[in-house]
Motif scaffolding. Structure first.
Motif, short mmCIF file in Angstrom:
data_model
loop_
_atom_site.label_atom_id
_atom_site.label_comp_id
_atom_site.label_asym_id
_atom_site.label_seq_id
_atom_site.Cartn_x
_atom_site.Cartn_y
_atom_site.Cartn_z
N LEU A 1 14.59 4.60 -1.65
CA LEU A 1 15.94 4.03 -1.56
C LEU A 1 16.97 5.16 -1.46
O LEU A 1 16.79 6.23 -2.08
N PRO A 2 18.04 4.97 -0.70
CA PRO A 2 19.08 6.02 -0.61
C PRO A 2 19.81 6.19 -1.94
O PRO A 2 19.92 5.25 -2.74
N VAL A 3 20.29 7.39 -2.17
CA VAL A 3 20.98 7.72 -3.43
C VAL A 3 22.45 8.04 -3.15
O VAL A 3 22.77 8.76 -2.20
N SER B 1 9.50 16.91 -5.00
CA SER B 1 9.84 17.45 -3.67
C SER B 1 9.60 16.40 -2.59
O SER B 1 8.83 15.46 -2.78
N PRO B 2 10.23 16.54 -1.43
CA PRO B 2 10.06 15.56 -0.34
C PRO B 2 8.62 15.44 0.17
O PRO B 2 8.27 14.42 0.77
N GLU B 3 7.80 16.46 -0.07
CA GLU B 3 6.42 16.40 0.44
C GLU B 3 5.62 15.23 -0.14
O GLU B 3 4.69 14.72 0.49
N LEU C 1 11.18 8.14 -9.73
CA LEU C 1 11.09 9.42 -9.05
C LEU C 1 12.39 9.69 -8.30
O LEU C 1 12.89 8.82 -7.57
N LEU C 2 12.95 10.89 -8.49
CA LEU C 2 14.12 11.33 -7.75
C LEU C 2 13.64 12.38 -6.76
O LEU C 2 13.09 13.41 -7.15
N VAL C 3 13.81 12.11 -5.47
CA VAL C 3 13.23 12.96 -4.43
C VAL C 3 14.30 13.92 -3.91
O VAL C 3 15.40 13.51 -3.52
N LEU D 1 17.44 13.18 -1.58
CA LEU D 1 17.05 12.36 -0.42
C LEU D 1 16.95 10.88 -0.76
O LEU D 1 17.15 10.02 0.10
N GLY D 2 16.61 10.58 -1.99
CA GLY D 2 16.46 9.19 -2.38
C GLY D 2 15.74 9.07 -3.70
O GLY D 2 15.42 10.07 -4.35
#
Length: 562
Positions: free
Chosen positions: A14-16, A77-79, A97-99, A106-107
């Motif tokens: 989801l967008p942040v 991390s985004p990975e 989780l905060l990405v 990122l979201g």
């Protein structure tokens, strides 16, 4: 419809929106809408709140947001977005989780959003499955790992007179026995176009397979096409022809002496040419060479020529050169010290020498002298005997090839190279298979006392799709096998020999094809092929197919072949 990312974490991101501290619930809801996660941040992120939780809180609109945010989260991390969801489920139960990083977010992924999305996916898939079940004309049954029915469409209701409301949740074995779906689950196998009789008055073609999650079997699905009407019609029509077939068999026995050629069956052009030549030379004493592969009917043709000749009342004998040493061959033909040879009782008749390519060159001269002089010295009584014979030879290799390879004497080559009849292999005359198969089935049904009334189209389709390296002899053995093993009056695909039905699968059917198309296409191909070979003559085509002319007309009309 949900995207193909449903199995990865990326599908639930989801967008942040970063917001300052001090907001109340009303302000937060306006900023977040229904899709954004709010991240409360000053120097660092103090906490998160998902849109689902934000809009479900039962608090006053002026309540401060800071006291309701979740301060326990994990920064990743985004990975990780490319990793499977199930690898992170336990972590999501503990915390969201905060990405990204503190500077660039990122979201975020929340467990409640994952569960909500999965529920939507399940609802959508359930609707797709329900729609699919009702669109199909075939009866569909789905069971769980315990054999309880979880899916039962309208076609199944109509076929078996059990409503979905009545049978869903019940064990399928409480309603039916000999369950194919249970067998495929137990054996972990897939079957296609398998004939099955789930109850006494029902005949179906069934596809069935286990349902798996990974390697674990969690259920099974069966797809059934009702062919009861076709089977019953076929049985009724075949019953009407049984008496006719019996009369034909009796007539055949009566006329066999007067019609020696009727035992050679088929309408293939190459075979017709061979028989036309054989008829012309049968009444002469000319030497004949019959070339053809083993099992193609060489000996049958030789015997037929003998029966059609002026020597038909005299003996016919066969001397096989295969696997016989030269000395033993001489003893069999001319006699030995203790036993007379076959020539002693053969005068006036016909001698078939088979497998000419195996005859040693040393014995070829003796054979040539016998053919030229019409006399020989018997080793049994050491006397000169005169013999009047007609000679027929069979070989799998043409004479010129044998001569050039040094396996046939030049003088014998010229002696034999008068009339050569080349029998075509069965793979080149597949249009003759229905007639030959019908003949063999009738013959063996009489031999073993079985009332065989016909066969299913998939049987003939399997026969036509095979190349028959053993030729007519192999087809004869296949017919005998099927008559022996069948337990029904109609030969079924399961009665086919194993080499015609690999691993028990009846016939290969394109996975995109429907079952009724597989059956009808086999019938359409067979009827079209026979009609083409008979020049469109329906009466003859019906005889080749082994059905009454009215049945052929009905089938042609049904299959749009008229």
């Amino acid at each position: 419809m949900q995207s193909c990312d449903a199995g990865r974490l990326a599908g639930y991101l989801l967008p942040v929106l970063v917001v300052p501290t001090g907001l109340n619930i009303r302000q937060a809801r306006q900023l977040a809408g229904r899709s954004k996660v709010l991240a409360v941040k000053e120097q660092r992120v103090h906490g998160l709140i998902s849109p689902l939780r934000l809009h479900s809180l039962s608090v006053e609109p002026g309540t401060a947001l800071d006291g309701l945010i979740c301060g326990d989260y994990r920064l990743v991390s985004p990975e990780v977005l490319e990793q499977p969801l199930d690898a992170w489920l336990l972590e999501l139960i503990r915390q969201p989780l905060l990405v990204g990083g503190e500077e660039e977010l990122l979201g975020a992924i929340f467990l409640e959003h994952v569960l909500h999305s999965l529920w939507q996916i399940m609802q959508e898939q359930s609707s797709v499955l329900k729609t699919l079940l009702e669109l199909l004309d075939e009866a569909i049954c789905i069971v769980d790992s315990g054999g309880r029915v979880t899916g039962w469409n309208q076609a199944a209701e109509k076929m078996y007179n059990y409503s979905a409301r009545e049978i869903t949740g019940q064990k399928l074995s409480d309603y039916f026995s000999n369950l194919v779906i249970s067998k495929v689950m137990r054996r972990d196998e897939i079957i296609r176009a398998n004939y099955h009789r789930p109850c006494p008055d029902r005949h179906v073609l069934i596809n069935a397979a286990p349902v798996k999650v990974g390697s674990k079997i969690v259920g099974g699905i069966s797809v059934e096409k009702d062919i009861s009407e076709t089977v019953q019609l076929s049985q009724e029509l075949n019953l009407r022809t049984v008496r006719l077939q019996e009369l034909e068999a009796r007539l055949s026995q009566i006329t066999v002496q007067n019609q020696p050629w009727q035992d050679i069956r088929g309408g293939h052009g190459g075979l017709k040419d061979v028989l036309a030549m054989a008829r012309r030379i049968a009444t002469t004493d000319s030497t004949v060479v019959i070339k053809g592969e083993p099992g193609s009917g060489r000996e049958l043709l030789a015997r037929t020529i003998h029966r059609a000749s002026r020597r038909s009342q005299a003996p016919f004998a066969r001397l096989d050169c295969a696997g016989v040493g030269g000395k033993h061959w001489e003893e069999m033909l001319f006699g030995g010290a203790r036993t007379p040879g076959m020539l002693d009782e053969l005068t006036g008749g016909t001698l078939l020498i088979s497998s000419l390519e195996e005859l040693p060159v040393a014995q070829q001269y003796q054979l040539l002298r016998l053919m030229r002089d019409g006399r020989y010295i018997s080793a049994y009584d050491e006397k000169v005997h005169r013999v009047d014979l007609r000679y027929i030879f069979s070989t799998a290799v043409d004479l010129a090839t044998l001569y050039h390879r040094g396996k046939l004497r030049e003088d014998l080559y010229h002696q034999l190279n008068v009339v050569v009849l080349a029998m075509p292999p069965l793979r080149e005359r597949k249009e003759d298979i229905p007639e030959l198969f019908q003949y063999f089935v009738r013959y063996f049904a009489g031999q073993y006392g079985k009332a065989i009334q016909g066969w299913y189209p998939l049987v003939m389709s399997a026969l036509l799709n095979y190349d028959w390296p053993g030729n007519v002899r192999e087809l004869r053995s296949a017919a005998e096998h099927m008559v022996l093993v069948t337990t029904d009056k109609i030969l079924q695909p399961s009665d086919l020999p194993a080499y015609l039905s690999p691993a028990g699968e009846i016939i290969a059917v394109d996975g995109s094809s429907k079952l009724w198309l597989a059956t009808e296409q086999a019938e359409r191909d067979l009827i079209s092929r026979v009609l083409q070979q008979t020049g469109g003559n329906r009466s003859r085509a019906a005889r080749v197919l082994g059905v009454p002319r009215s049945t052929l007309y009905y089938k042609m009309k049904k299959l749009n072949l008229l």
